[in-house]
Design an enzyme around this catalytic site. Structure first.
Site, PDB file in Angstrom:
ATOM      1  N   HIS A  77      41.120  43.613  46.890  1.00 41.34           N
ATOM      2  CA  HIS A  77      40.741  42.100  47.035  1.00 41.34           C
ATOM      3  C   HIS A  77      41.696  41.651  48.306  1.00 41.34           C
ATOM      4  CE1 HIS A  77      38.811  41.546  43.028  1.00 41.34           C
ATOM      5  NE2 HIS A  77      38.230  42.386  43.654  1.00 41.34           N
ATOM      6  N   GLU A  79      43.345  38.669  48.394  1.00 39.01           N
ATOM      7  CA  GLU A  79      44.643  38.218  47.977  1.00 39.01           C
ATOM      8  C   GLU A  79      45.425  39.182  47.672  1.00 39.01           C
ATOM      9  OE1 GLU A  79      40.883  35.994  46.194  1.00 39.01           O
ATOM     10  OE2 GLU A  79      41.448  37.975  46.587  1.00 39.01           O
ATOM     11  N   CYS A 105      40.012  36.014  41.283  1.00 42.06           N
ATOM     12  CA  CYS A 105      39.818  36.647  39.900  1.00 42.06           C
ATOM     13  C   CYS A 105      41.046  36.597  39.070  1.00 42.06           C
ATOM     14  CB  CYS A 105      39.315  37.857  40.175  1.00 42.06           C
ATOM     15  SG  CYS A 105      40.488  39.184  40.840  1.00 42.06           S
ATOM     16  N   CYS A 108      43.948  38.901  40.756  1.00 42.82           N
ATOM     17  CA  CYS A 108      44.577  38.386  42.107  1.00 42.82           C
ATOM     18  C   CYS A 108      45.270  37.135  41.610  1.00 42.82           C
ATOM     19  CB  CYS A 108      43.529  38.123  43.107  1.00 42.82           C
ATOM     20  SG  CYS A 108      42.906  39.507  43.844  1.00 42.82           S
TER      21      CYS A 108
END
Length: 155
Positions: A77, A79, A105, A108
Site C-alpha cells: 500500500h 501508506e 485501511c 496502514c
C-alpha cells in the site's frame, strides 16, 4: 504606478499536498487502484509512497495481480511505502500529517499510529470501523478532504 495583475488564488496547504498525493498516485503499478500518500511536517514533504510491488518484485502491470481473498498480495500500500521510505532514508515521521488519496485501511492505520502520524487527510472514503476506533483511541485526527474544501468555500 501600475497595479499588479490579479494573481490566481493560491491553494491552501491541504489542497497543495493533496494535489501532490494525486500526482504520486500516478506512479502506482497495481491496476486495481492508484493510491498516493504524502507525509509532511511543518509544511514540508518528508516522504511519498504509491501502491506497487516491493523492490525487486515484478509489478502487477507486468505480470498481473496476485489475488487472495479479493486483495492483491503483490502490491504494498502507498501508506506503507511512504513509511518505508522514511525508514530507508532515516527520516523520522513523528508529528507528521499524511495526505492520502484513499482513506487508509486498518493495517496502514496501525502503521501510521506506530510511526507517530498525528493527522490524516484523505480524499476517497474506505471506511473501516476498526481503523476509526484505533485512530480515536490513539488520538490521531482523520479528516475527509471534502469537508476541508467545504470550509474553504465562501458562504
Amino acid at each position: 504606478m501600475v497595479p499588479a495583475p490579479k494573481a490566481p488564488k493560491r491553494p491552501g496547504w491541504d489542497e497543495y499536498f493533496m494535489q501532490i498525493a494525486r500526482t504520486v498516485a500516478t506512479r502506482a503499478t497495481c491496476p486495481r487502484a492508484s493510491v498516493g500518500c504524502v507525509l509532511t511536517r511543518d509544511r514540508r514533504i518528508l516522504t511519498t509512497g504509491y501502491n506497487g510491488a516491493p523492490r525487486g518484485v515484478a509489478h502487477c502491470l507486468d505480470v498481473g495481480c496476485l489475488i487472495v481473498h479479493d486483495h492483491c498480495q503483490r502490491a504494498t500500500h502507498a501508506e506503507a511505502n511512504a513509511i518505508v521510505q522514511g525508514a530507508l532514508h532515516g527520516v523520522g515521521l513523528a508529528r507528521a500529517t499524511a495526505y492520502c488519496t484513499h482513506q487508509p485501511c486498518v493495517n496502514c492505520t496501525k502503521l501510521f499510529i506506530s510511526a507517530g502520524i498525528e493527522r490524516i487527510v484523505y480524499e476517497h472514503a474506505y471506511p473501516d470501523p476498526v481503523a476509526a476506533e484505533l485512530l480515536a483511541e490513539a488520538g490521531v485526527a482523520i479528516v475527509a478532504f471534502a469537508s476541508l474544501r467545504a470550509l474553504e468555500r465562501p458562504a
